[in-house]
Motif scaffolding. Structure first.
Motif, short mmCIF file in Angstrom:
data_model
loop_
_atom_site.label_atom_id
_atom_site.label_comp_id
_atom_site.label_asym_id
_atom_site.label_seq_id
_atom_site.Cartn_x
_atom_site.Cartn_y
_atom_site.Cartn_z
N THR A 220 41.00 51.14 14.91
CA THR A 220 39.81 50.69 15.67
C THR A 220 40.18 49.36 16.48
OG1 THR A 220 37.86 51.35 14.35
CG2 THR A 220 37.37 49.63 15.85
N LEU A 221 41.29 48.57 15.85
CA LEU A 221 41.76 47.52 16.27
C LEU A 221 42.61 47.88 17.32
CD1 LEU A 221 42.38 45.14 13.09
CD2 LEU A 221 40.98 44.56 15.11
N LEU A 222 43.60 48.89 17.12
CA LEU A 222 44.56 49.25 18.14
C LEU A 222 43.92 49.90 19.44
CD1 LEU A 222 47.03 51.23 15.74
CD2 LEU A 222 47.51 49.10 16.85
N ILE A 223 42.97 50.82 19.01
CA ILE A 223 42.21 51.54 20.17
C ILE A 223 41.13 50.66 21.11
CG2 ILE A 223 40.78 53.32 21.06
CD1 ILE A 223 41.81 54.99 18.64
N VAL A 224 40.53 49.85 20.55
CA VAL A 224 39.67 48.84 21.02
C VAL A 224 40.49 47.82 21.67
CG1 VAL A 224 38.04 47.13 20.92
CG2 VAL A 224 37.56 49.33 19.76
N GLY A 225 41.60 47.36 21.08
CA GLY A 225 42.57 46.32 21.66
C GLY A 225 43.08 46.86 22.72
N ALA A 226 43.70 48.25 23.02
CA ALA A 226 44.37 48.68 24.04
C ALA A 226 43.13 48.76 25.22
CB ALA A 226 45.01 50.15 23.50
N TYR B 153 34.34 54.00 32.02
CA TYR B 153 33.66 55.43 32.12
C TYR B 153 34.54 56.33 31.59
CZ TYR B 153 31.71 59.82 33.45
OH TYR B 153 30.99 60.94 33.35
N CYS B 154 35.61 56.45 31.90
CA CYS B 154 36.61 57.30 31.41
C CYS B 154 36.73 57.12 29.87
CB CYS B 154 37.98 57.03 31.72
SG CYS B 154 38.17 57.61 33.52
N VAL B 155 36.80 55.92 29.40
CA VAL B 155 36.86 55.83 27.86
C VAL B 155 35.42 56.32 27.14
CG1 VAL B 155 36.86 53.98 25.89
CG2 VAL B 155 38.38 54.02 27.88
N LEU B 156 34.23 55.72 27.65
CA LEU B 156 33.04 56.09 27.05
C LEU B 156 32.78 57.53 27.25
CD1 LEU B 156 30.22 56.53 28.76
CD2 LEU B 156 30.78 54.42 29.77
N ILE B 157 32.95 58.14 28.02
CA ILE B 157 32.66 59.67 28.16
C ILE B 157 33.60 60.53 27.23
CG2 ILE B 157 33.84 60.40 30.07
CD1 ILE B 157 30.40 61.00 29.49
N PHE B 158 34.83 60.08 27.25
CA PHE B 158 35.85 60.94 26.32
C PHE B 158 35.31 60.70 24.82
CE2 PHE B 158 40.00 61.24 24.20
CZ PHE B 158 40.17 62.54 24.19
N ALA B 159 34.96 59.19 24.63
CA ALA B 159 34.47 59.03 23.13
C ALA B 159 33.06 59.72 22.77
CB ALA B 159 34.41 57.47 23.04
N TYR B 160 32.50 59.87 23.69
CA TYR B 160 31.09 60.69 23.56
C TYR B 160 31.24 62.06 23.39
CZ TYR B 160 25.90 60.50 23.70
OH TYR B 160 24.68 60.40 23.42
N VAL C 177 34.97 56.53 19.02
CA VAL C 177 33.75 56.22 19.21
C VAL C 177 33.40 54.63 19.42
CG1 VAL C 177 31.45 56.55 18.33
CG2 VAL C 177 33.06 58.34 18.45
N ALA C 178 34.08 53.93 18.64
CA ALA C 178 33.70 52.41 18.64
C ALA C 178 34.30 52.06 19.89
CB ALA C 178 34.77 51.94 17.61
N ALA C 179 35.51 52.37 20.27
CA ALA C 179 35.83 51.98 21.76
C ALA C 179 34.87 52.30 22.77
CB ALA C 179 37.20 52.57 21.91
N GLY C 180 34.28 53.46 22.75
CA GLY C 180 33.30 54.19 23.86
C GLY C 180 31.96 53.26 23.72
N GLY C 181 31.59 52.78 22.51
CA GLY C 181 30.57 52.11 22.52
C GLY C 181 30.57 50.71 22.96
#
Length: 567
Positions: A7-13, A182-189, A382-386
């Motif tokens: 989560t730290l890696l993906i959200v941080g990126a 948008y790209c992050v959240l829709i992929f995560a969803y 999913v955390a990054a998408g939220g």
């Protein structure tokens, strides 16, 4: 690799990406700060609009509402989707032709009144702060689980990120950041939805899996949910418990509230031409539909998995000592609680006196991959998408607040002599102050995420929508009518919500509601009151001046470019 590290890696990126875009697209003028220079491509603007509109309520809370409420939760799906269609067809092109920076700008000039502008500023700030409280709460929920911090710390982290790219980049930075979000959240969803649909029904498309049979069974997914729900004391999943009146009023409030949301409307001022406003509205609807058609499936999948995980395959309960990790992980946040009522050491979830579990509906989408035992990288995604969903809308709302203060209140009203540089400074200062207030509201929210957002839609419906729609389609509507309508509509709606949610929450039951209308739906009645008062006052005080009527006539035929310009 464990969930927290991933989560730290993906959200941080993702944060580095957003901040990098903000630096690249740094606003150098009020034109950039308010409307991104007016040169955004329709596809990019459609994607940014979708991210701006699909908030934490859409990403985090809507599927949770459907999961817990079943059929009744569909009002949010219908209202928000229908509202965007209304906005795209009836308002966006005309407001773009008018060519102003903000909704209060339109109201002030259309109704030839500084008082009307000031009332619109107050309404915009009130609506935006109510809305942004839900977004900051969503950020806190995400971080509290996946970074293993408390919700307060999570909100503060989110405040820091939004502060950087909203204050620095303005609308220009926000627009291109929202494209990435948008790209992050829709992929995560979509990714976990596809995984779970394949596991439960064998269908790769969640929308088809929602109506299919469960793998290895002749039973349809929704029939299984109906059986589980009634067996455990809940309402039947596919039948609603709300009255038809309340369903209608909630749906209408969400629809017209969407069409009156200032942070969505301002997006249509960022494109070069009126034709581009229409195109970007169409693109945004397509991008929004991807998530909104998936939400009911996610809600149903999560409901089945959650009940079976907690209660066990035989619905006799699961020993707490053997509880799956997702329950103990979310317990640390306080969003899941277990009380062993019968002292048997087992967890049991139901809709009656047998219930021992308190599950916050805002965790469903975030916990869904964990409940389904998906890989850790999907959980982190999913955390990054939220976070992307919550931050994208927060930034748009904070920009509305800052422009309402700097442009509408100061430049166009109290301090007309300030320079472009001074106006930009005040816009950034207002955004900074707004972030602090929004953070406080996120830490101390007046309800769960989607409920808080529903209140904001009701306030927008009762204040802005009538003023805008009459400003476009009623040449004779005057300033007295518009001001009286806005004040009466938002005052009535706000007092109704405050009474039932804060002053006397014990009375918040259908038999005490006015005409059986809940606080979530009262914005529709406030809108009707706004129209009635505005028309009555207009009849009593005379029509708008001739030059104003000619101006309205010109924007009713949106053929020109109508470039936004600073004043």
């Amino acid at each position: 690799m464990d969930i927290q590290t991933l989560t730290l890696l993906i959200v941080g990126a993702s944060f580095l990406l957003y901040i990098g875009i903000a630096i690249w697209a740094r606003a150098g003028s009020t034109q950039d700060f308010y409307v991104a220079g007016g040169g955004v491509h329709p596809v990019a603007n459609g994607m940014a609009t979708a991210a701006d509109w699909m908030s934490a309520a859409s990403f985090i809370s809507m599927a949770g509402l459907i999961s817990f409420m079943g059929y009744d939760g569909g009002v949010y799906l219908m209202g928000w989707t229908g509202g965007y269609v209304l906005l795209a067809l009836c308002l966006a092109p005309y407001l773009r032709k008018f060519g102003k920076f903000t909704v209060p700008d339109f109201v002030g000039d259309r109704y030839y009144s500084q008082l009307a502008r000031t009332v619109a500023v107050v309404c915009a700030i009130f609506v935006s702060f109510t809305y942004v409280a839900g977004q900051m709460r969503g950020v806190g929920v995400v971080f509290s689980r996946f970074l293993e911090v408390d919700i307060t710390t999570g909100v503060i982290i989110g405040m820091g990120v939004v502060f950087f790219y909203a204050v620095l980049g303005g609308m220009k930075g926000i627009t291109y950041t929202q494209v990435a979000q948008y790209c992050v959240l829709i992929f995560a969803y979509i990714v976990p939805a596809v995984f779970i649909s394949l596991m439960m029904t064998g269908h790769v498309f969640p929308q088809l899996g929602f109506g299919a049979t469960v793998t290895g069974s002749e039973t349809y997914l929704l029939d299984k949910l109906d059986g589980l729900s009634t067996e455990l004391g809940f309402n039947e999943y596919t039948n609603g418990s709300k009255s038809m009146v309340d369903v209608f009023f909630i749906t209408a409030a969400l629809m017209v509230g969407t069409a009156g949301l200032p942070h969505v409307i301002v997006r249509f001022f960022t494109v070069p031409k009126v034709r581009d406003a229409r195109k970007s509205a169409g693109w945004a609807l397509l991008f929004i539909a991807v998530l909104y058609t998936t939400a009911p499936a996610i809600g149903a999948f999560a409901r089945v998995n959650m009940i079976e995980t907690i209660n066990g395959p035989e619905s006799t309960g699961t020993a707490y000592a053997e509880a799956p990790s997702w329950i103990t992980n979310w317990e640390k946040t306080g969003l899941i609680k277990w009380e062993d009522k019968n002292q048997d050491g087992k967890m049991f979830y139901s809709g009656d006196e047998r219930n021992e579990m308190k599950v916050d509906r805002d965790i469903i989408v975030l916990a869904n991959p964990e409940i389904a035992n998906l890989p850790n990288w999907v959980i982190a995604l999913v955390a990054a998408g939220g976070v992307a969903a919550a931050l994208s809308t927060s930034a748009g709302l904070l920009l509305v607040i800052s422009t309402s203060v700097s442009h509408d209140l100061l430049k166009r009203n109290l301090m007309p002599q300030i320079t472009d540089r001074q106006e930009l400074f005040y816009a950034r200062l207002a955004a900074a102050v707004a972030i602090v207030i929004a953070g406080y509201l996120g830490i101390n929210p007046p309800g769960f995420v989607a409920q808080v957002v529903a209140f904001a839609f009701g306030l927008a419906a009762s204040s802005f929508f009538p003023a805008i729609i009459m400003g476009i389609f009623s040449k004779k509507m005057n300033k007295e009518g518009a001001i009286a309508g806005m004040l009466s509509g938002i005052t009535f709606t706000a007092l109704y919500i405050i009474y039932f949610k804060f002053i006397n929450p014990a009375a918040n039951v259908p038999e005490n509601w006015f005409f059986g209308i809940s606080p979530e739906g009262i914005g529709t009645l406030g809108m009707i009151l706004n129209f009635v008062v505005a028309i009555a006052v207009n009849k009593a005080t005379g029509d708008a001046p001739e030059e104003v009527q000619e101006m309205v006539e010109s924007i009713r035929f949106p053929k020109g470019a109508g470039g936004a310009q600073a004043h």
